[in-house]
Design a protein around this motif. Sequence first.
Motif, PDB file in Angstrom:
ATOM      1  N   MET A  53      66.913  16.225 -25.413  1.00 17.23           N
ATOM      2  CA  MET A  53      67.276  15.941 -24.022  1.00 17.23           C
ATOM      3  C   MET A  53      67.393  17.243 -23.239  1.00 17.23           C
ATOM      4  O   MET A  53      67.923  18.226 -23.742  1.00 17.23           O
ATOM      5  N   ASN A  54      66.928  17.220 -22.004  1.00 13.95           N
ATOM      6  CA  ASN A  54      67.126  18.354 -21.112  1.00 13.95           C
ATOM      7  C   ASN A  54      68.354  18.049 -20.263  1.00 13.95           C
ATOM      8  O   ASN A  54      68.364  17.069 -19.525  1.00 13.95           O
ATOM      9  N   PRO A  55      69.410  18.865 -20.353  1.00 15.65           N
ATOM     10  CA  PRO A  55      70.654  18.555 -19.638  1.00 15.65           C
ATOM     11  C   PRO A  55      70.507  18.551 -18.121  1.00 15.65           C
ATOM     12  O   PRO A  55      71.277  17.900 -17.424  1.00 15.65           O
ATOM     13  N   THR A  56      69.524  19.241 -17.598  1.00 17.39           N
ATOM     14  CA  THR A  56      69.315  19.280 -16.147  1.00 17.39           C
ATOM     15  C   THR A  56      68.752  17.965 -15.623  1.00 17.39           C
ATOM     16  O   THR A  56      69.153  17.484 -14.566  1.00 17.39           O
ATOM     17  N   TYR A  57      67.824  17.362 -16.365  1.00 14.22           N
ATOM     18  CA  TYR A  57      67.101  16.189 -15.869  1.00 14.22           C
ATOM     19  C   TYR A  57      67.575  14.867 -16.451  1.00 14.22           C
ATOM     20  O   TYR A  57      67.353  13.819 -15.858  1.00 14.22           O
ATOM     21  N   GLY A  58      68.197  14.875 -17.627  1.00 16.46           N
ATOM     22  CA  GLY A  58      68.639  13.626 -18.241  1.00 16.46           C
ATOM     23  C   GLY A  58      67.469  12.795 -18.743  1.00 16.46           C
ATOM     24  O   GLY A  58      66.380  13.309 -18.982  1.00 16.46           O
ATOM     25  N   ILE A  59      67.708  11.494 -18.886  1.00 20.17           N
ATOM     26  CA  ILE A  59      66.662  10.592 -19.363  1.00 20.17           C
ATOM     27  C   ILE A  59      66.618   9.343 -18.497  1.00 20.17           C
ATOM     28  O   ILE A  59      67.651   8.755 -18.187  1.00 20.17           O
ATOM     29  N   GLY A  60      65.425   8.961 -18.105  1.00 17.01           N
ATOM     30  CA  GLY A  60      65.238   7.744 -17.323  1.00 17.01           C
ATOM     31  C   GLY A  60      64.886   6.581 -18.235  1.00 17.01           C
ATOM     32  O   GLY A  60      64.095   6.729 -19.159  1.00 17.01           O
ATOM     33  N   ILE A  61      65.501   5.439 -17.990  1.00 18.91           N
ATOM     34  CA  ILE A  61      65.168   4.210 -18.719  1.00 18.91           C
ATOM     35  C   ILE A  61      64.403   3.323 -17.746  1.00 18.91           C
ATOM     36  O   ILE A  61      64.941   2.894 -16.726  1.00 18.91           O
ATOM     37  N   LEU A  62      63.140   3.059 -18.048  1.00 22.81           N
ATOM     38  CA  LEU A  62      62.293   2.200 -17.221  1.00 22.81           C
ATOM     39  C   LEU A  62      62.398   0.775 -17.734  1.00 22.81           C
ATOM     40  O   LEU A  62      62.239   0.528 -18.935  1.00 22.81           O
ATOM     41  N   TYR A  63      62.652  -0.186 -16.834  1.00 19.42           N
ATOM     42  CA  TYR A  63      62.799  -1.588 -17.239  1.00 19.42           C
ATOM     43  C   TYR A  63      62.243  -2.492 -16.145  1.00 19.42           C
ATOM     44  O   TYR A  63      61.914  -2.031 -15.044  1.00 19.42           O
ATOM     45  N   LYS A  64      62.155  -3.774 -16.442  1.00 23.83           N
ATOM     46  CA  LYS A  64      61.743  -4.763 -15.441  1.00 23.83           C
ATOM     47  C   LYS A  64      62.835  -5.798 -15.274  1.00 23.83           C
ATOM     48  O   LYS A  64      63.491  -6.190 -16.237  1.00 23.83           O
ATOM     49  N   SER A  65      62.998  -6.247 -14.040  1.00 24.94           N
ATOM     50  CA  SER A  65      63.930  -7.328 -13.745  1.00 24.94           C
ATOM     51  C   SER A  65      63.280  -8.222 -12.696  1.00 24.94           C
ATOM     52  O   SER A  65      62.989  -7.754 -11.588  1.00 24.94           O
ATOM     53  N   GLY A  66      63.033  -9.458 -13.060  1.00 28.64           N
ATOM     54  CA  GLY A  66      62.376 -10.387 -12.144  1.00 28.64           C
ATOM     55  C   GLY A  66      60.990  -9.926 -11.757  1.00 28.64           C
ATOM     56  O   GLY A  66      60.524 -10.191 -10.662  1.00 28.64           O
ATOM     57  N   GLY A  67      60.323  -9.206 -12.647  1.00 30.43           N
ATOM     58  CA  GLY A  67      58.978  -8.719 -12.391  1.00 30.43           C
ATOM     59  C   GLY A  67      58.924  -7.383 -11.684  1.00 30.43           C
ATOM     60  O   GLY A  67      57.871  -6.751 -11.616  1.00 30.43           O
ATOM     61  N   GLY A 172      58.346  -2.651 -31.114  1.00 32.16           N
ATOM     62  CA  GLY A 172      57.996  -1.238 -31.115  1.00 32.16           C
ATOM     63  C   GLY A 172      58.891  -0.414 -30.214  1.00 32.16           C
ATOM     64  O   GLY A 172      60.020  -0.787 -29.915  1.00 32.16           O
ATOM     65  N   PHE A 173      58.371   0.728 -29.762  1.00 35.87           N
ATOM     66  CA  PHE A 173      59.172   1.665 -28.967  1.00 35.87           C
ATOM     67  C   PHE A 173      58.221   2.588 -28.204  1.00 35.87           C
ATOM     68  O   PHE A 173      57.282   3.125 -28.783  1.00 35.87           O
ATOM     69  N   ILE A 189      62.413   6.510 -21.493  1.00 40.80           N
ATOM     70  CA  ILE A 189      62.237   5.439 -22.477  1.00 40.80           C
ATOM     71  C   ILE A 189      61.740   4.233 -21.694  1.00 40.80           C
ATOM     72  O   ILE A 189      62.294   3.894 -20.644  1.00 40.80           O
ATOM     73  N   ASP A 190      60.699   3.603 -22.193  1.00 42.38           N
ATOM     74  CA  ASP A 190      60.069   2.476 -21.508  1.00 42.38           C
ATOM     75  C   ASP A 190      60.426   1.163 -22.205  1.00 42.38           C
ATOM     76  O   ASP A 190      60.065   0.954 -23.357  1.00 42.38           O
ATOM     77  N   VAL A 191      61.162   0.313 -21.502  1.00 39.12           N
ATOM     78  CA  VAL A 191      61.474  -1.030 -22.019  1.00 39.12           C
ATOM     79  C   VAL A 191      60.898  -2.092 -21.088  1.00 39.12           C
ATOM     80  O   VAL A 191      61.411  -3.188 -21.000  1.00 39.12           O
ATOM     81  N   THR A 192      59.789  -1.751 -20.419  1.00 42.07           N
ATOM     82  CA  THR A 192      59.222  -2.637 -19.400  1.00 42.07           C
ATOM     83  C   THR A 192      58.542  -3.883 -19.969  1.00 42.07           C
ATOM     84  O   THR A 192      58.261  -4.804 -19.236  1.00 42.07           O
ATOM     85  N   GLU A 193      58.264  -3.895 -21.264  1.00 43.88           N
ATOM     86  CA  GLU A 193      57.629  -5.100 -21.810  1.00 43.88           C
ATOM     87  C   GLU A 193      58.613  -6.276 -21.867  1.00 43.88           C
ATOM     88  O   GLU A 193      58.213  -7.417 -22.014  1.00 43.88           O
ATOM     89  N   TYR A 194      59.898  -5.982 -21.734  1.00 47.75           N
ATOM     90  CA  TYR A 194      60.917  -7.042 -21.685  1.00 47.75           C
ATOM     91  C   TYR A 194      61.352  -7.238 -20.245  1.00 47.75           C
ATOM     92  O   TYR A 194      61.794  -6.293 -19.590  1.00 47.75           O
TER      93      TYR A 194
END
Length: 197
Positions: A53-67, A172-173, A189-194
């Motif tokens: 992890m880069n402490p300056t930028y953090g981590i983005g979690i990509l997801y879908k909600s209602g498309g 998967g991941f 991290i991409d969780v967009t398939e859900y």
Amino acid sequence: MKKNFIYTLLFLFCSFSVFNAQTAEDKKEISIAVTDILKGFQTKNGDLMNKYMNPTYGIGILYKSGGDLGFVLNEEVDLNRSLGYIEKTWNIRNQFPIQFDTTFEYDAKNQKWKKEGLSVQFNSNAVNAYADKFLPQYSVKDQEIFKINSSPKNVVFVTLAENSKEKAPINGFRFVMTKIEGKWFLTFIDVTEYDAE
């Protein structure tokens, strides 16, 4: 004239050798990082993932909600918290060798991968493609986490395409790594398939 031609060939050869050396070093660093990140996720060891992890930028979690595409920005990976709308982490087997520059296709209708494997794609435009899918009122391209991923030459997209044996929210991941100041970091991290709805 002949000397100029020879010098030009020598220059091109040296440039190509340097490029290959950097690529070989990047492949080595990425291979170690991908192995650690997947092992960390598999064993629910957030510390193993957070060392990338880069402490300056953090981590983005990509997801879908209602498309619609959404994302949350976290300071670190905490496997005790939800990932986007995913309430808990899911199980992965993590049994495949790394294949560079291979893609695996996800069948959204049947909610499974057409073929299983572990892919690492260099020069990925994945983050820019995600940014283009956000609704216009979200100016994600102005956010630092997206800006550092705007140049594909610094972005690697990793896909562990494996189909779960039990019912799971995700198969998967998938994640993104970005080269920042000469070092590779876990940035998305991409969780967009859900889809939450």
